[in-house]
Design an enzyme around this catalytic site. Structure first.
Site, PDB file in Angstrom:
ATOM      1  N   HIS A   1      31.916 -32.701   2.886  1.00 59.84           N
ATOM      2  CA  HIS A   1      31.561 -32.262   1.530  1.00 59.84           C
ATOM      3  C   HIS A   1      30.578 -33.239   0.891  1.00 59.84           C
ATOM      4  O   HIS A   1      29.594 -32.827   0.266  1.00 59.84           O
ATOM      5  CB  HIS A   1      32.798 -32.218   0.624  1.00 59.84           C
TER       6      HIS A   1
ATOM      7  N   LYS B   1      47.877 -21.220  -4.850  1.00 60.37           N
ATOM      8  CA  LYS B   1      47.950 -22.190  -3.751  1.00 60.37           C
ATOM      9  C   LYS B   1      48.326 -23.562  -4.277  1.00 60.37           C
ATOM     10  O   LYS B   1      47.615 -24.112  -5.125  1.00 60.37           O
ATOM     11  CB  LYS B   1      46.560 -22.312  -3.114  1.00 60.37           C
TER      12      LYS B   1
ATOM     13  N   ARG C   1      29.254 -24.730   8.511  1.00 58.50           N
ATOM     14  CA  ARG C   1      29.648 -25.453   9.726  1.00 58.50           C
ATOM     15  C   ARG C   1      29.385 -24.635  10.974  1.00 58.50           C
ATOM     16  O   ARG C   1      29.213 -25.172  12.044  1.00 58.50           O
ATOM     17  CB  ARG C   1      31.138 -25.811   9.651  1.00 58.50           C
TER      18      ARG C   1
ATOM     19  N   SER D   1      39.063 -29.517   5.004  1.00 57.03           N
ATOM     20  CA  SER D   1      40.170 -30.162   4.295  1.00 57.03           C
ATOM     21  C   SER D   1      41.497 -29.801   4.930  1.00 57.03           C
ATOM     22  O   SER D   1      42.386 -30.652   5.090  1.00 57.03           O
ATOM     23  CB  SER D   1      40.185 -29.741   2.823  1.00 57.03           C
TER      24      SER D   1
HETATM   25  P1  ADP Z   1      37.266 -26.588   3.254  1.00 55.42           P
HETATM   26  O1  ADP Z   1      36.727 -25.475   4.122  1.00 55.42           O
HETATM   27  O2  ADP Z   1      37.079 -27.949   3.856  1.00 55.42           O
HETATM   28  O3  ADP Z   1      38.635 -26.351   2.694  1.00 55.42           O
HETATM   29  P2  ADP Z   1      36.102 -25.989   0.676  1.00 55.42           P
HETATM   30  O4  ADP Z   1      36.691 -24.656   0.465  1.00 55.42           O
HETATM   31  O5  ADP Z   1      36.447 -27.019  -0.330  1.00 55.42           O
HETATM   32  O6  ADP Z   1      36.348 -26.673   2.053  1.00 55.42           O
HETATM   33  O7  ADP Z   1      34.543 -25.837   0.887  1.00 55.42           O
HETATM   34  C1  ADP Z   1      33.558 -26.035  -0.055  1.00 55.42           C
HETATM   35  C2  ADP Z   1      32.219 -25.906   0.614  1.00 55.42           C
HETATM   36  O8  ADP Z   1      32.014 -27.026   1.472  1.00 55.42           O
HETATM   37  C3  ADP Z   1      32.028 -24.681   1.497  1.00 55.42           C
HETATM   38  O9  ADP Z   1      30.700 -24.250   1.342  1.00 55.42           O
HETATM   39  C4  ADP Z   1      32.230 -25.205   2.888  1.00 55.42           C
HETATM   40  O10 ADP Z   1      31.547 -24.436   3.840  1.00 55.42           O
HETATM   41  C5  ADP Z   1      31.621 -26.581   2.755  1.00 55.42           C
HETATM   42  N1  ADP Z   1      32.132 -27.530   3.716  1.00 55.42           N
HETATM   43  C6  ADP Z   1      33.399 -27.824   3.965  1.00 55.42           C
HETATM   44  N2  ADP Z   1      33.508 -28.742   4.933  1.00 55.42           N
HETATM   45  C7  ADP Z   1      32.229 -29.049   5.307  1.00 55.42           C
HETATM   46  C8  ADP Z   1      31.651 -29.910   6.285  1.00 55.42           C
HETATM   47  N3  ADP Z   1      32.422 -30.629   7.085  1.00 55.42           N
HETATM   48  N4  ADP Z   1      30.315 -29.962   6.384  1.00 55.42           N
HETATM   49  C9  ADP Z   1      29.546 -29.196   5.579  1.00 55.42           C
HETATM   50  N5  ADP Z   1      30.022 -28.360   4.656  1.00 55.42           N
HETATM   51  C10 ADP Z   1      31.341 -28.275   4.526  1.00 55.42           C
END
Ligand code: ADP
Length: 162
Positions: free
Chosen positions: A17, A41, A90, A127
Site C-alpha cells: 500500500h 467486518k 497485483r 492485508s
Molecule cells: P488488501 O487487498 O491488502 O486488503 P485493500 O482493500 O486495503 O487491501 O486495498 C486497497 C488498494 O491497495 C487496492 O487497490 C489494492 O489492490 C491495493 N493493494 C493492496 N495490496 C497491494 C500491494 N501489495 N501492492 C499494490 N497494491 C496493493
C-alpha cells in the site's frame, strides 16, 4: 490543484500500500488515503487505529493525508474535488475485481480510476494474508512499515489471551 484518492480497508497498511501511496504522491498535488468503513467486518484494527498507522507509515510524505469514509467513494471524491481514484493492481484477480467498479465510478461521476501495477516485490502482499501469516507465528516484519509491525505484534499478544 490535482487531488487523488487512494481508497482501501488498510487493515493494516502494508509496504505494498505504502508503495502505491508514495508513487501517487509523486503524480498528484495531494493524495487523500481513504479508509473505507465496513461495519459488517470486524478488523484487526479499528478505523482510528488504521488511520494512525497509515499516518505513521507515510509521515515523510507532506502531500498525503488520511481520512475515513462511510458510503459511496465517488461521493467523497466529489466532495473533496478529487480528479482521480488510484488503485494498485497485483494481478489479473485485482483487474477483474476493479474494472467494473472503475467503470461504474466513471459512469456515476466522470471520475477516472488510475491503476498502478504493483511492484513485483510486493505483488504477493495483502492485508488478509499478512494477518493470517502473523496469526500462525510467521515473520511479517519485511512486509510492514516498522510501526505497523510493532502494532501487529502487540495486537497478537493481546489477542492470544482471548
Ligand atoms: P488488501 O487487498 O491488502 O486488503 P485493500 O482493500 O486495503 O487491501 O486495498 C486497497 C488498494 O491497495 C487496492 O487497490 C489494492 O489492490 C491495493 N493493494 C493492496 N495490496 C497491494 C500491494 N501489495 N501492492 C499494490 N497494491 C496493493
Amino acid at each position: 490543484m490535482s487531488i487523488a484518492v487512494c481508497p482501501g480497508s488498510f487493515d493494516p497498511v502494508t509496504n505494498g500500500h505504502v508503495d502505491v501511496i508514495r508513487r501517487s504522491a509523486r503524480q498528484f498535488d495531494e493524495v487523500v488515503v481513504t479508509v473505507l468503513i465496513n461495519e459488517s467486518k470486524r478488523g484487526m484494527f479499528t478505523v482510528d487505529e488504521r488511520i494512525e498507522l497509515i499516518g505513521l507509515a507515510t509521515s515523510d510524505l507532506t502531500n498525503v493525508r488520511v481520512q475515513s469514509w462511510h458510503g459511496l467513494l465517488v461521493h467523497y471524491a466529489q466532495d473533496i474535488g478529487a480528479r482521480a481514484i488510484v488503485k494498485g493492481l497485483r494481478g489479473s484477480g485485482d483487474f477483474e475485481y476493479e474494472s467494473p467498479m472503475a467503470r461504474m465510478n466513471k459512469s456515476l461521476t466522470g471520475i477516472d480510476t488510475y491503476f498502478l501495477l504493483a511492484d513485483p516485490v510486493y505483488g504477493h502482499l495483502s492485508s488478509s494474508l499478512v494477518k493470517e501469516v502473523a496469526r500462525f507465528g510467521g515473520d511479517v516484519e519485511p512486509m510492514l512499515p516498522a510501526p505497523v509491525h510493532r502494532a501487529v505484534v502487540q495486537r497478537m499478544a493481546e489477542r492470544s489471551g482471548d
